[in-house]
Write a protein that holds these residues in place. Structure first.
Motif, PDB file in Angstrom:
ATOM      1  N   ALA A  76       0.855  -1.137  -0.009  1.00 45.73           N
ATOM      2  CA  ALA A  76       0.057   0.102   0.274  1.00 45.73           C
ATOM      3  C   ALA A  76       0.822   1.258  -0.055  1.00 45.73           C
ATOM      4  CB  ALA A  76      -0.832  -0.017   1.234  1.00 45.73           C
ATOM      5  N   ALA A  77       1.854   1.257   0.671  1.00 46.33           N
ATOM      6  CA  ALA A  77       2.850   2.358   0.855  1.00 46.33           C
ATOM      7  C   ALA A  77       3.297   2.743  -0.680  1.00 46.33           C
ATOM      8  CB  ALA A  77       4.100   2.085   1.830  1.00 46.33           C
ATOM      9  N   VAL A  78       4.070   1.628  -1.261  1.00 50.01           N
ATOM     10  CA  VAL A  78       4.375   1.784  -2.728  1.00 50.01           C
ATOM     11  C   VAL A  78       3.399   2.424  -3.660  1.00 50.01           C
ATOM     12  CG1 VAL A  78       5.089   0.715  -4.906  1.00 50.01           C
ATOM     13  CG2 VAL A  78       6.068   0.008  -2.528  1.00 50.01           C
ATOM     14  N   ARG A  79       2.210   1.860  -3.439  1.00 49.95           N
ATOM     15  CA  ARG A  79       1.152   2.573  -4.312  1.00 49.95           C
ATOM     16  C   ARG A  79       0.532   3.904  -4.027  1.00 49.95           C
ATOM     17  NH1 ARG A  79      -2.273  -1.202  -2.686  1.00 49.95           N
ATOM     18  NH2 ARG A  79      -3.589   0.000  -1.340  1.00 49.95           N
ATOM     19  N   TYR A  80       0.614   4.146  -2.630  1.00 48.01           N
ATOM     20  CA  TYR A  80       0.157   5.717  -2.582  1.00 48.01           C
ATOM     21  C   TYR A  80       1.295   6.921  -2.839  1.00 48.01           C
ATOM     22  CZ  TYR A  80      -4.124   3.853   0.057  1.00 48.01           C
ATOM     23  OH  TYR A  80      -5.393   3.226   0.234  1.00 48.01           O
ATOM     24  N   ASN A  81       2.595   6.083  -2.507  1.00 50.62           N
ATOM     25  CA  ASN A  81       3.672   7.010  -2.923  1.00 50.62           C
ATOM     26  C   ASN A  81       3.609   7.239  -4.302  1.00 50.62           C
ATOM     27  OD1 ASN A  81       6.564   8.127  -2.163  1.00 50.62           O
ATOM     28  ND2 ASN A  81       6.832   6.548  -3.737  1.00 50.62           N
ATOM     29  N   HIS A  82       3.434   6.238  -5.217  1.00 51.95           N
ATOM     30  CA  HIS A  82       3.220   6.403  -6.512  1.00 51.95           C
ATOM     31  C   HIS A  82       2.442   7.413  -6.946  1.00 51.95           C
ATOM     32  CE1 HIS A  82       4.159   5.292 -10.675  1.00 51.95           C
ATOM     33  NE2 HIS A  82       2.927   5.131 -10.932  1.00 51.95           N
ATOM     34  N   GLU A  83       1.127   7.149  -6.053  1.00 50.31           N
ATOM     35  CA  GLU A  83      -0.188   8.112  -6.592  1.00 50.31           C
ATOM     36  C   GLU A  83       0.166   9.444  -6.149  1.00 50.31           C
ATOM     37  OE1 GLU A  83      -3.830   6.655  -4.918  1.00 50.31           O
ATOM     38  OE2 GLU A  83      -3.700   4.955  -5.855  1.00 50.31           O
ATOM     39  N   PHE A  84       0.946   9.817  -5.322  1.00 48.09           N
ATOM     40  CA  PHE A  84       1.303  11.090  -4.718  1.00 48.09           C
ATOM     41  C   PHE A  84       2.104  11.646  -5.823  1.00 48.09           C
ATOM     42  CE2 PHE A  84       4.138  13.830  -2.576  1.00 48.09           C
ATOM     43  CZ  PHE A  84       3.380  14.994  -1.815  1.00 48.09           C
ATOM     44  N   HIS A  85       3.328  11.091  -6.273  1.00 45.39           N
ATOM     45  CA  HIS A  85       4.032  11.623  -7.333  1.00 45.39           C
ATOM     46  C   HIS A  85       3.450  11.775  -8.524  1.00 45.39           C
ATOM     47  CE1 HIS A  85       8.009  11.914  -4.976  1.00 45.39           C
ATOM     48  NE2 HIS A  85       7.305  11.110  -4.282  1.00 45.39           N
TER      49      HIS A  85
END
Length: 222
Positions: A130-139
């Motif tokens: 989930a952290a990878v997914r949300y970090n990607h969404e942020f950028h």
């Protein structure tokens, strides 16, 4: 890895790629090891088709090379590789953040803040995927706001080499990432292009050192 119920689901190859990438960067698949299509497919209980797609994808990332009759060879990752990717990301990402500062709306800013909150929850819960997914969404959200499709496309291409899936496991990085993202958000809220550029560039450039140290401890670096 939990394999999806149906081998026809389009995300299956990406699941295999994510698993294989993780094994490369945690040392399970060291440089010089051969990965065979049939062996990995049998282990996962799926056909060779999505496995082949996943491994060819990792070959384009420079993690594997195909060897006739022997399978896919795991290639070494070097410090220079990581520094080079971080440097390019920092330059392009900084430019995108600067442009986003001049374009962002209140609703877009609110959406970025919502994604950041979810990212922090994922970090706190140790939910790496989930952290990878949300970090990607942020950028990606910032890059889209920038209204610079060519730069965003370049950033998307270089991100394939950025080892996103490893960062949540790097000691101290969740805290550093949270601090940096909040700086970026503050700059965007002020519509300060210069500050947004600097905050994003520093964030992306700073990522290489802890990642190199993490991979060195695991004996992954070539």
């Amino acid at each position: 890895m939990t394999v999806p119920d149906s081998a026809q689901r389009p995300q299956l190859a990406s699941d295999v790629a994510r698993l294989t990438r993780r094994r490369i960067f945690d040392g399970t698949y060291p440089a010089g090891k051969y990965i065979r299509l049939e062996g990995l497919a049998a282990e996962l209980g799926i056909s060779v088709t999505p496995v082949r797609e996943a491994l060819f994808g990792l070959q384009t990332e420079g993690l594997l090379t195909q060897q006739p009759r022997r399978g896919f060879l795991v290639l070494p990752v070097t410090r220079r590789d990581i520094d080079d990717v971080a440097g390019v990301q920092a330059h392009i990402g900084g430019q995108l953040a600067a442009r986003a500062a001049g374009e962002i709306t209140d609703s877009q800013l609110a959406e970025l803040e919502r994604i950041q909150q979810q990212l922090e929850v994922a970090y706190a819960q140790g939910d790496h995927e989930a952290a990878v997914r949300y970090n990607h969404e942020f950028h990606r959200g910032i890059n889209r706001v920038a209204e610079s499709p060519k730069l965003a496309q370049l950033m998307s291409q270089i991100t394939r080499y950025a080892l996103e899936s490893v960062y949540p496991t790097v000691e101290g990085w969740p805290e550093q990432s949270t601090h940096d993202h909040r700086r970026v958000l503050a700059a965007l809220k002020e519509r300060d292009a210069e500050l947004a550029c600097a905050a994003m560039a520093e964030h992306l450039c700073a990522a290489s050192k802890p990642l190199i140290e993490h991979l060195a401890r695991l004996g992954v670096l070539g």
